[in-house]
Design an enzyme around this catalytic site. Sequence first.
Site, PDB file in Angstrom:
ATOM      1  N   ASP A  73       0.809  -1.128  -0.089  1.00 47.78           N
ATOM      2  CA  ASP A  73       0.113  -0.110  -0.088  1.00 47.78           C
ATOM      3  C   ASP A  73       0.786   1.266   0.072  1.00 47.78           C
ATOM      4  OD1 ASP A  73      -2.350   1.903   1.156  1.00 47.78           O
ATOM      5  OD2 ASP A  73      -3.170  -0.071   0.543  1.00 47.78           O
TER       6      ASP A  73
ATOM      7  N   TRP B  78      -0.155   0.067  -4.494  1.00 51.63           N
ATOM      8  CA  TRP B  78      -1.241   1.278  -4.471  1.00 51.63           C
ATOM      9  C   TRP B  78      -0.482   2.438  -5.011  1.00 51.63           C
ATOM     10  CZ3 TRP B  78      -0.326   6.122  -2.595  1.00 51.63           C
ATOM     11  CH2 TRP B  78      -1.319   6.723  -1.956  1.00 51.63           C
TER      12      TRP B  78
ATOM     13  N   LYS C 214      -4.115  -1.031  -6.882  1.00 53.27           N
ATOM     14  CA  LYS C 214      -5.138  -0.067  -6.008  1.00 53.27           C
ATOM     15  C   LYS C 214      -4.979   1.312  -6.348  1.00 53.27           C
ATOM     16  CE  LYS C 214      -6.514   0.578  -1.062  1.00 53.27           C
ATOM     17  NZ  LYS C 214      -6.095   0.500   0.223  1.00 53.27           N
TER      18      LYS C 214
ATOM     19  N   ASP D  21      -5.960   4.850  -5.531  1.00 52.08           N
ATOM     20  CA  ASP D  21      -6.829   5.433  -4.538  1.00 52.08           C
ATOM     21  C   ASP D  21      -6.955   6.966  -4.821  1.00 52.08           C
ATOM     22  OD1 ASP D  21      -7.806   6.271  -2.126  1.00 52.08           O
ATOM     23  OD2 ASP D  21      -6.004   5.093  -1.003  1.00 52.08           O
ATOM     24  N   MET D  22      -7.495   7.784  -4.194  1.00 55.83           N
ATOM     25  CA  MET D  22      -8.237   9.328  -4.453  1.00 55.83           C
ATOM     26  C   MET D  22      -8.467   9.790  -3.072  1.00 55.83           C
ATOM     27  SD  MET D  22     -10.043  11.778  -5.050  1.00 55.83           S
ATOM     28  CE  MET D  22     -10.330  12.915  -6.249  1.00 55.83           C
ATOM     29  N   ASN D  23      -7.588  10.520  -2.410  1.00 54.63           N
ATOM     30  CA  ASN D  23      -7.741  10.921  -1.054  1.00 54.63           C
ATOM     31  C   ASN D  23      -8.333  12.175  -0.559  1.00 54.63           C
ATOM     32  OD1 ASN D  23      -7.666   8.422   0.304  1.00 54.63           O
ATOM     33  ND2 ASN D  23      -5.397   8.175   0.152  1.00 54.63           N
TER      34      ASN D  23
ATOM     35  N   CYS E  69     -10.492   2.784  -5.169  1.00 50.89           N
ATOM     36  CA  CYS E  69     -10.604   3.395  -4.067  1.00 50.89           C
ATOM     37  C   CYS E  69     -10.724   4.944  -3.887  1.00 50.89           C
ATOM     38  CB  CYS E  69      -9.416   2.848  -3.231  1.00 50.89           C
ATOM     39  SG  CYS E  69      -9.318   3.214  -1.420  1.00 50.89           S
ATOM     40  N   SER E  70     -11.332   5.459  -2.799  1.00 60.08           N
ATOM     41  CA  SER E  70     -11.250   6.758  -2.582  1.00 60.08           C
ATOM     42  C   SER E  70     -11.610   7.112  -1.246  1.00 60.08           C
ATOM     43  CB  SER E  70     -12.193   7.628  -3.430  1.00 60.08           C
ATOM     44  OG  SER E  70     -12.244   8.996  -2.911  1.00 60.08           O
ATOM     45  N   GLY E  71     -10.368   6.853  -0.601  1.00 62.19           N
ATOM     46  CA  GLY E  71     -10.350   7.000   1.209  1.00 62.19           C
ATOM     47  C   GLY E  71     -11.358   6.012   1.454  1.00 62.19           C
TER      48      GLY E  71
ATOM     49  N   ASP F  29     -12.738   2.432   4.279  1.00 59.92           N
ATOM     50  CA  ASP F  29     -11.545   2.288   5.197  1.00 59.92           C
ATOM     51  C   ASP F  29     -11.872   1.931   6.540  1.00 59.92           C
ATOM     52  OD1 ASP F  29      -9.598   3.347   3.623  1.00 59.92           O
ATOM     53  OD2 ASP F  29      -9.333   5.326   4.209  1.00 59.92           O
TER      54      ASP F  29
HETATM   55  C1  GLA Z   1      -6.714   5.561   1.829  1.00 59.72           C
HETATM   56  C2  GLA Z   1      -7.218   4.083   1.454  1.00 59.72           C
HETATM   57  C3  GLA Z   1      -6.803   3.244   2.442  1.00 59.72           C
HETATM   58  C4  GLA Z   1      -4.885   3.332   2.543  1.00 59.72           C
HETATM   59  C5  GLA Z   1      -4.796   4.803   2.603  1.00 59.72           C
HETATM   60  C6  GLA Z   1      -3.054   4.817   2.567  1.00 59.72           C
HETATM   61  O1  GLA Z   1      -7.279   5.939   2.950  1.00 59.72           O
HETATM   62  O2  GLA Z   1      -8.746   3.918   1.713  1.00 59.72           O
HETATM   63  O3  GLA Z   1      -6.928   1.737   2.253  1.00 59.72           O
HETATM   64  O4  GLA Z   1      -4.686   2.883   1.214  1.00 59.72           O
HETATM   65  O5  GLA Z   1      -5.407   5.696   1.669  1.00 59.72           O
HETATM   66  O6  GLA Z   1      -2.875   6.405   2.477  1.00 59.72           O
END
Ligand code: GLA
Length: 733
Positions: free
Chosen positions: A368, A413, A478, A480-482, A528-530, A550
């Site tokens: 990750d 990730w 994976k 992601d987008m946070n 995935c986004s947070g 999460d």
């Molecule tokens: C997001 C994802 C988590 C993890 C973190 C890493 O929150 O949903 O699963 O990958 O970022 O920073």
Amino acid sequence: MEWIRYHEKEKVFELRTENSTYQMQVREYDTLVHLYYGSPVGDTLITDRIVCADRGFSGNPYEAGRDRTFSLDTLPQEYTAYGNGDYRINGLEAVQADGSDTANLKFESYEIRPGKYSLRGLPAMFGGEEEAQTLEIVLADHASGLKVHLLYGVFPKFDVITRAVRLENTGTEAVTIKKAVSMEMDFEYRELDAVHFYGRHAMEREMERNHLGHGNWSVGSIRGTSSHHHNPFVILCDRDTEETHGNCYGYALAYSGNFVFETEVDQIGQTRVMMGIHPYHFQWTLKQGDTFETPEVIMTYSEEGLGKLSRNYHDAYRQNLIRSKYVDQPRPILVNNWEATYFDFDADKLYHIAEEAKNIGLDMFVLDDGWFGKRDNDWCALGDWKVYEEKIKGGLPALAEKIHGLGLKFGLWVEPEMVSEDSDLYREHPDWAFKIPGRAANRSRYQLNLDITRKEVREHIMNQIFTVLDACKVDYVKWDMNRSVDNVFCAALPGERQGEVYHRYVLAVYEMMESLVQRYPDLLFESCSGGGGRFEAGMLYYSPQIWCSDNTDAIDRLKIQYGTSFGYPVSAMGAHVSVCPNHQSGRITPFETRGIVASSGTFGYELDLMKMSEEEKKTAREQILIYKEMEHLVQTGDYYRLENPYENQKYVLWQFVSKDKKEAVVCGVRLHSEANPRIYLCYPQGLDAEMHYEDTATGKVYTGAALMKAGLPLPLTMGDYQPVKFTFKAVEK
Ligand code: GLA
């Protein structure tokens, strides 16, 4: 097969699926009205329900002359524009070259085609001529030359009708579009409830049901993404509709950006419904010859309640939306190191976890956040997609090779849409982040959104990522987008075009994802986004699975996965066993319960395997074997929600049934233990009443009817949060 027909004499369009009918009609002055959407009605055309009456303050089109009963303000219609005496919410707002805000939409032509239409650069359901048909109806604003192409895709097998709109400027002057929804529909006089899925980070898709009273109701997002806060999926239903009975209509927008779902109950009790791109800060100028396509709304109808509606979506998405080869294949059972290590790892630590993963029987190790740039915390390094060599000594390709050498797959990730101010990328190209000139940028998780609407930015990011994926022979990504999108301003566009940026951002995400799935057709892609901030049909077009939340707490997950199941297949929900006390909630639950909840999704583990007790490792080995026995039901079976976690405080149950009804698994959790407990019965659904089923734990045999009607007692358990599982197999008697 003729699923779409135009009845020339009555000027009625009729769309049929196996269990639904949709009708519209071209009426006086070329007005396209909505007649009916619901259960099949045989060969009757529902043309007699529209009652025109003289209603004060509801204006009449000029052509109506002395007829005061014909008013766009009260007619049920298919697609409406502001500025024509229809004072309800309208789907189209078009500002003409002279500054007037109007478009008078008149039926012009239609075409019926085999197969399903597609959209440029946007996710959409696909289907060949055996599976789907397309209807395209053209409405025209004669004064300006603006044309509205209404697109309908009919998928009879799933009771699905899709809708989208293509705008085309055939005039000579530019038209500025300020709102263009994908779907609009008017319901007859009827009391409706809206079921929607709201939430927040780590608690996505909670279910809420509201009665639609007079006035307007809406949910949506202006966060630049579909969001944790409101899912782009809403169900409208009759007031008495429940899981197993009643009329209900689903509306799912296959779009990952700003959206709105709006309703208005009007003066005579009709309900107008629309869904599409949110008009906030949206503006698209169509010059002569330009076209604009909206995203797609995927609708389904069920007269057998919410359970059937969900199963329609599950089948439709698994067969005609998700493109991955993994869609109906066993997914590698993974271990992800995020909750195990967060940023605190080195190559040895990762390898030891991978070794233990192999030892336990897992299929894949996923690395990750934290492997790139100088990423030791979430303050820095986003945008620098180069291996953090000091942290991963020997380099990531060597580690990936060692992990592959164990016989495991290797996943990685990435967060391609973001930049940290403390990064080489930002130091080199500070102008590549979204920032409004003269204003300080709003940060979120310390990071900024990259302006991926610019080609050079997307290409730079994807090229860096491709280099790593190639070097490490990565099997899984994976994405992601946070953070929500903010500081929206594209330095490469003039001021009057800034209203395009939110939508261009979403198109850019899709282009980047498309480049990934085209380049690596065998890659398993999880978006995935947070957690589940972009859990929608748009993302499923690119990735067969999405990290659901999460929040890995098994008890919170009961609600999150329950809510998610209304609109999305269980096989798309990322779900992992994590450590206790749980990192998000502090709750302690049995290892077996965490397993049962995670196995109703894309199963995996997210904890430090090195720290597991021998007892837990033994349980994990068993869990993996048990999951492998039922995973084909999760992937391809029918899903039933048996007990609602919002109503039943004692236990939650759900069930998978194979398509041939020969196998079924009921899973669940008993929530709170009771002294001297009551007996609770489990009533499976969806079995064949005539078949005989063996309960594989006891060897006892029952008819499907006996199980469904008489039920079976839940086992007596001690302690809170105990797992429940029944497995039934059809047997000859
Ligand atoms: C997001 C994802 C988590 C993890 C973190 C890493 O929150 O949903 O699963 O990958 O970022 O920073």
